[in-house]
Design a protein around this motif. Structure first.
Motif, PDB file in Angstrom:
ATOM      1  N   VAL A 251       1.004  -1.119  -0.025  1.00 10.73           N
ATOM      2  CA  VAL A 251      -0.058   0.041   0.143  1.00 10.73           C
ATOM      3  C   VAL A 251       0.989   1.265  -0.042  1.00 10.73           C
ATOM      4  CG1 VAL A 251      -1.611   1.047   1.153  1.00 10.73           C
ATOM      5  CG2 VAL A 251      -1.718  -1.205   1.288  1.00 10.73           C
ATOM      6  N   ILE A 252       0.991   1.761  -1.088  1.00 10.05           N
ATOM      7  CA  ILE A 252       2.065   2.716  -1.332  1.00 10.05           C
ATOM      8  C   ILE A 252       1.375   4.065  -2.000  1.00 10.05           C
ATOM      9  CG2 ILE A 252       3.995   1.235  -1.669  1.00 10.05           C
ATOM     10  CD1 ILE A 252       3.996   1.958  -4.462  1.00 10.05           C
ATOM     11  N   ASN A 253       2.347   5.288  -1.813  1.00  9.41           N
ATOM     12  CA  ASN A 253       1.882   6.342  -2.741  1.00  9.41           C
ATOM     13  C   ASN A 253       3.037   6.795  -3.372  1.00  9.41           C
ATOM     14  OD1 ASN A 253       3.691   7.519  -0.860  1.00  9.41           O
ATOM     15  ND2 ASN A 253       1.988   8.650   0.399  1.00  9.41           N
ATOM     16  N   SER A 254       2.847   7.810  -4.369  1.00 11.64           N
ATOM     17  CA  SER A 254       4.144   8.201  -5.092  1.00 11.64           C
ATOM     18  C   SER A 254       5.322   8.462  -4.353  1.00 11.64           C
ATOM     19  CB  SER A 254       3.844   9.330  -6.047  1.00 11.64           C
ATOM     20  OG  SER A 254       4.752   9.949  -6.771  1.00 11.64           O
ATOM     21  N   VAL A 255       5.265   9.254  -3.091  1.00  7.83           N
ATOM     22  CA  VAL A 255       6.243   9.731  -2.329  1.00  7.83           C
ATOM     23  C   VAL A 255       7.219   8.511  -1.784  1.00  7.83           C
ATOM     24  CG1 VAL A 255       7.049  10.987  -0.327  1.00  7.83           C
ATOM     25  CG2 VAL A 255       5.042  11.938  -1.613  1.00  7.83           C
ATOM     26  N   SER A 256       6.437   7.433  -1.379  1.00 11.94           N
ATOM     27  CA  SER A 256       7.198   6.410  -0.578  1.00 11.94           C
ATOM     28  C   SER A 256       7.831   5.507  -2.040  1.00 11.94           C
ATOM     29  CB  SER A 256       6.307   5.412   0.271  1.00 11.94           C
ATOM     30  OG  SER A 256       5.111   4.935  -0.867  1.00 11.94           O
TER      31      SER A 256
ATOM     32  N   TYR B  15      17.036   7.801 -14.024  1.00 14.50           N
ATOM     33  CA  TYR B  15      15.342   7.728 -13.430  1.00 14.50           C
ATOM     34  C   TYR B  15      14.496   8.674 -13.861  1.00 14.50           C
ATOM     35  CZ  TYR B  15      12.552   7.255  -9.604  1.00 14.50           C
ATOM     36  OH  TYR B  15      11.471   6.990  -8.604  1.00 14.50           O
ATOM     37  N   LEU B  16      15.038  10.174 -14.256  1.00 17.12           N
ATOM     38  CA  LEU B  16      14.456  11.098 -14.761  1.00 17.12           C
ATOM     39  C   LEU B  16      13.963  10.793 -16.232  1.00 17.12           C
ATOM     40  CD1 LEU B  16      13.299  13.830 -14.515  1.00 17.12           C
ATOM     41  CD2 LEU B  16      15.339  14.803 -15.384  1.00 17.12           C
TER      42      LEU B  16
ATOM     43  N   MET C 295       5.600   9.034 -18.753  1.00 17.79           N
ATOM     44  CA  MET C 295       4.661   9.970 -19.002  1.00 17.79           C
ATOM     45  C   MET C 295       3.954  10.051 -20.412  1.00 17.79           C
ATOM     46  SD  MET C 295       6.014  13.159 -16.939  1.00 17.79           S
ATOM     47  CE  MET C 295       4.459  14.202 -17.337  1.00 17.79           C
ATOM     48  N   HIS C 296       5.158  10.035 -21.556  1.00 23.30           N
ATOM     49  CA  HIS C 296       5.121   9.921 -22.820  1.00 23.30           C
ATOM     50  C   HIS C 296       6.189   9.447 -23.781  1.00 23.30           C
ATOM     51  CE1 HIS C 296       3.777  11.377 -26.724  1.00 23.30           C
ATOM     52  NE2 HIS C 296       2.613  11.923 -26.235  1.00 23.30           N
ATOM     53  N   LYS C 297       5.936   8.303 -24.524  1.00 23.45           N
ATOM     54  CA  LYS C 297       6.700   7.815 -25.328  1.00 23.45           C
ATOM     55  C   LYS C 297       7.752   8.733 -26.306  1.00 23.45           C
ATOM     56  CE  LYS C 297       5.427   3.933 -23.944  1.00 23.45           C
ATOM     57  NZ  LYS C 297       6.322   2.932 -23.133  1.00 23.45           N
ATOM     58  N   ALA C 298       7.314  10.083 -26.427  1.00 27.12           N
ATOM     59  CA  ALA C 298       7.972  11.184 -27.453  1.00 27.12           C
ATOM     60  C   ALA C 298       9.463  11.477 -26.379  1.00 27.12           C
ATOM     61  CB  ALA C 298       7.189  12.205 -27.368  1.00 27.12           C
ATOM     62  N   PHE C 299       9.423  11.174 -25.072  1.00 29.92           N
ATOM     63  CA  PHE C 299      10.678  11.627 -24.432  1.00 29.92           C
ATOM     64  C   PHE C 299      11.597  10.483 -24.390  1.00 29.92           C
ATOM     65  CE2 PHE C 299       7.360  14.249 -22.004  1.00 29.92           C
ATOM     66  CZ  PHE C 299       8.403  15.481 -21.965  1.00 29.92           C
ATOM     67  N   MET C 300      11.464   9.584 -25.080  1.00 33.70           N
ATOM     68  CA  MET C 300      12.336   8.218 -25.275  1.00 33.70           C
ATOM     69  C   MET C 300      13.651   8.776 -26.098  1.00 33.70           C
ATOM     70  SD  MET C 300      11.541   4.603 -27.005  1.00 33.70           S
ATOM     71  CE  MET C 300      10.520   4.075 -25.886  1.00 33.70           C
ATOM     72  N   PHE C 301      13.452   9.967 -26.882  1.00 30.35           N
ATOM     73  CA  PHE C 301      14.588  10.512 -27.771  1.00 30.35           C
ATOM     74  C   PHE C 301      15.085  11.600 -26.978  1.00 30.35           C
ATOM     75  CE2 PHE C 301      11.131   8.510 -30.664  1.00 30.35           C
ATOM     76  CZ  PHE C 301      12.057   7.524 -31.094  1.00 30.35           C
ATOM     77  N   LEU C 302      14.738  11.982 -25.970  1.00 30.87           N
ATOM     78  CA  LEU C 302      15.308  13.263 -25.189  1.00 30.87           C
ATOM     79  C   LEU C 302      16.667  12.863 -24.833  1.00 30.87           C
ATOM     80  CD1 LEU C 302      14.944  15.786 -23.772  1.00 30.87           C
ATOM     81  CD2 LEU C 302      14.111  14.623 -21.897  1.00 30.87           C
ATOM     82  N   LEU C 303      17.017  11.879 -24.476  1.00 24.77           N
ATOM     83  CA  LEU C 303      18.382  11.465 -23.871  1.00 24.77           C
ATOM     84  C   LEU C 303      19.285  11.551 -25.223  1.00 24.77           C
ATOM     85  CD1 LEU C 303      20.364  10.611 -21.602  1.00 24.77           C
ATOM     86  CD2 LEU C 303      19.930   8.095 -22.480  1.00 24.77           C
TER      87      LEU C 303
ATOM     88  N   ALA D   3      12.313  14.162 -11.094  1.00 28.50           N
ATOM     89  CA  ALA D   3      11.620  12.920 -11.335  1.00 28.50           C
ATOM     90  C   ALA D   3      10.372  12.761 -10.660  1.00 28.50           C
ATOM     91  CB  ALA D   3      12.764  11.616 -11.105  1.00 28.50           C
ATOM     92  N   ILE D   4      10.677  13.206  -9.174  1.00 31.52           N
ATOM     93  CA  ILE D   4       9.330  13.053  -8.246  1.00 31.52           C
ATOM     94  C   ILE D   4       8.259  13.965  -8.778  1.00 31.52           C
ATOM     95  CG2 ILE D   4       8.838  13.658  -6.092  1.00 31.52           C
ATOM     96  CD1 ILE D   4      11.646  12.642  -5.126  1.00 31.52           C
ATOM     97  N   ILE D   5       8.571  15.180  -9.154  1.00 31.47           N
ATOM     98  CA  ILE D   5       7.439  16.196  -9.703  1.00 31.47           C
ATOM     99  C   ILE D   5       6.819  15.610 -10.838  1.00 31.47           C
ATOM    100  CG2 ILE D   5       7.095  18.511 -10.602  1.00 31.47           C
ATOM    101  CD1 ILE D   5       9.518  19.564  -8.806  1.00 31.47           C
ATOM    102  N   CYS D   6       7.572  14.988 -11.731  1.00 36.32           N
ATOM    103  CA  CYS D   6       7.053  14.372 -13.004  1.00 36.32           C
ATOM    104  C   CYS D   6       5.923  13.192 -12.844  1.00 36.32           C
ATOM    105  CB  CYS D   6       8.133  14.109 -13.959  1.00 36.32           C
ATOM    106  SG  CYS D   6       8.973  15.361 -14.618  1.00 36.32           S
TER     107      CYS D   6
END
Length: 243
Positions: free
Chosen positions: A95-100, A171-172, A179-187, A232-235
């Motif tokens: 039983v978790i949330n995003s923070v933990s 991780y980021l 969130m979106h596959k378009a970010f796959m090419f960001l790196l 990464a946490i914010i996203c």
């Protein structure tokens, strides 16, 4: 269930134990990657030849830079993989949330970075032992931990922080891709743009060049890692409602 009142620290601690057991294979892959790097390092990174009284002398420079490059790729991969759907589904056991979830992931990456940094530093001594066995080497010499203990500790710390920063970047990146596959090419875009643009060069110079001491560089790397993890946490919080 209602009588059970677990604090955030207890939940994170339980998740860290579970994830370290679940991700044990990643540490095995780290050892394999380091061994592969050692094999490539045995040929040396540079050489110099001279001749004295009809005696040829060849000095070969050997370093574990190749090992670190392999480990850096591993850290980027691990930071990214830990955010994939398969690993996220393993969190349904709690039983978790995003923070933990994010805190436990960050702690796991820190633990892995410490292990990777220490073993990468020690790989230098393994290379000293292996070289005379498989190569025609008469003498191997470099400073040891006993000769320069403070410098060795600082180098280990630097390796750990570098690996942690790279894993934080992975991780980021993985969080953004989720969130979106378009970010796959960001790196790929960042890798190409950073050293070729003026802004990217200024950032690299600020982090890696403009340092008065090794300790200052370590502090900068820790700061960059914190920024990457916070982003990464914010996203990840923004993507909680995604189905």
């Amino acid at each position: 269930m209602f009588l059970s009142n677990s604090t955030l620290g207890e939940v994170v601690k339980t998740q860290v134990k579970f994830k370290m057991n679940a991700y044990l294979g990643t540490l095995v892959s780290l050892v394999v990657v380091q061994l592969l790097g050692l094999v490539f390092s045995m040929n040396g990174t540079g050489s110099m030849s001279t001749e004295v009284n009809n005696t040829a002398i060849q000095v070969v420079k050997v370093s574990t830079d190749t090992v670190f490059i392999f480990v850096a790729i591993w850290a980027l991969f691990i930071g990214n993989v830990i955010t994939t759907k398969g690993y996220r589904n393993s969190n349904f056991s709690f039983v978790i949330n995003s923070v933990s979830n994010n805190l436990s992931n960050i702690i796991v990456l820190i633990i892995m970075s410490v292990f990777a940094g220490i073993t990468t530093f020690l790989s230098n001594y393994i290379l000293r032992i292996v070289l005379p066995l498989f190569n025609n080497v008469d003498y191997v010499r470099s400073a040891s931990i006993l000769d320069e203990p403070l410098s060795s500790i600082a180098n280990v710390g630097l390796l750990i922080c570098l690996i942690l920063m790279i894993s934080a970047g992975g991780y980021l990146w993985g969080t953004l891709v989720y969130m979106h596959k378009a970010f796959m090419f960001l790196l790929i875009v960042l890798i190409i743009a950073t050293p070729t643009t003026k802004t990217g060069q200024m950032i690299l110079q600020f982090i890696f060049v403009d340092n008065g001491s090794l300790l200052f560089l370590i502090v900068k790397l820790i700061g960059v890692s914190i920024v990457l993890f916070v982003l990464a946490i914010i996203c990840s919080n923004r993507s909680e409602v995604r189905r």
